[in-house]
Design a protein around this motif. Structure first.
Motif, short mmCIF file in Angstrom:
data_model
loop_
_atom_site.label_atom_id
_atom_site.label_comp_id
_atom_site.label_asym_id
_atom_site.label_seq_id
_atom_site.Cartn_x
_atom_site.Cartn_y
_atom_site.Cartn_z
N UNK A 68 0.81 -1.21 0.00
CA UNK A 68 0.00 0.00 0.00
C UNK A 68 0.85 1.26 0.00
N UNK A 69 1.94 1.27 0.76
CA UNK A 69 2.72 2.49 0.98
C UNK A 69 4.20 2.34 0.65
N UNK A 70 4.58 1.25 0.04
CA UNK A 70 6.00 0.95 -0.16
C UNK A 70 6.79 2.04 -0.85
N UNK A 71 6.17 2.76 -1.78
CA UNK A 71 6.90 3.80 -2.51
C UNK A 71 7.30 4.95 -1.60
N UNK A 72 6.63 5.09 -0.48
CA UNK A 72 6.93 6.18 0.45
C UNK A 72 7.91 5.76 1.55
N UNK A 73 8.18 4.47 1.69
CA UNK A 73 9.01 3.98 2.78
C UNK A 73 10.41 4.59 2.72
N UNK A 74 10.91 4.93 3.88
CA UNK A 74 12.22 5.60 3.96
C UNK A 74 12.89 5.26 5.27
N UNK A 75 14.17 4.89 5.20
CA UNK A 75 14.98 4.65 6.40
C UNK A 75 16.17 5.61 6.35
#
Length: 275
Positions: free
Chosen positions: A214-221
């Motif tokens: 659902x949100x993988x494109x926004x994931x950030x570490x």
């Protein structure tokens, strides 16, 4: 990472020592419910001192005869973390760890102002719900995506989590992976996913597969250095960064709320004014 995503992450990556970035902190937070705050502390070496203190306390627990350990000490050894509330109740370390400068008196004034603005004034550190964690090895970093808020009462009124790594993270030590998307709700748990099982059972969350779909494109570490921190609201999805052959990481989870809008569940907690 796409150019669009890179630009999007840059809007929430701020430097507390630069006035222009401080001025846009509230706008960035309201759009994403999270900001990365670089150079948040005036003296990051104090964090190193506190980190070593934590190791000493945990070591002293481990050296005690098992029959002489308190329940709080046993729990700390098992989970390799210290609750300031437990320390206060059993060891008298609350004042040392809460007020000796690791947060209070060590944040840059600009960082304190940002937090105050996000809460509309009166920021207080909730000692009862602040935890210091020491993690070793990759098996310790399988915590799935979850929200710190477990009920709407910790989304409204707003409660902030300030995650403070006490070492550089993102290369050899895992940081936090975040989904900078405002949700304003507590998501339902995925009770069918095995996920991570902690000392008290499975950590609740919607399931990593669903989150990444659902949100993988926004994931950030983001990579953080000693003296940086991450501030986010209770609805933000986050997890420990997945990393092979991870080195030891020590961090502090601080809960901050407004004295003018106290969540009902916080009314009997120990707290101190953020200064």
């Amino acid at each position: 990472m796409s150019d669009k995503s890179t630009s999007f992450h840059q809007t929430i990556d701020l430097n507390a020592s630069e006035l222009k970035e401080v001025e846009r902190a509230t706008e960035a937070f309201e759009k994403h419910h999270v900001i990365v705050l670089r150079n948040a502390f005036r003296d990051s070496s104090r964090l190193i001192n506190t980190r070593e203190k934590i190791k000493d306390i945990l070591s002293s627990y481990a050296q005690k005869e098992a029959s002489k350990r308190t329940e709080a000490e046993k729990n700390s050894i098992k989970k390799q973390q210290l609750s300031l509330h437990d320390l206060s109740a059993h060891n008298g370390h609350e004042v040392d760890l809460a007020l000796d400068g690791w947060v209070n008196g060590n944040f840059r004034p600009e960082a304190v102002q940002i937090i105050s603005d996000l809460l509309s004034g009166g920021p207080r550190i909730n000692i009862s719900r602040t935890t210091i964690r020491k993690k070793e090895g990759k098996e310790s970093f399988l915590l799935p995506f979850h929200q710190d808020a477990r009920s709407p009462s910790t989304i409204t009124p707003r409660v902030l989590t300030c995650w403070i790594p006490m070492c550089d993270v993102g290369d050899n030590r895992p940081g936090l992976e975040i989904i900078p998307v405002p949700l304003d709700v507590v998501l339902e748990d995925d009770n069918d996913e095995s996920g991570y099982r902690g000392p008290k059972g499975r950590i609740r969350g919607p399931g990593d597969d669903w989150v990444m779909k659902t949100y993988g494109e926004s994931a950030w570490a983001p990579k953080l250095q000693l003296g940086d921190c991450m501030i986010f609201s209770g609805d933000v999805l986050h997890r420990s960064q997945i990393m092979e052959n991870a080195e030891e990481r020590t961090s502090i989870d601080v809960r901050i709320f407004s004295s003018t809008n106290v969540p009902e569940k916080y009314t009997n907690d120990i707290s101190v004014e953020l200064i």
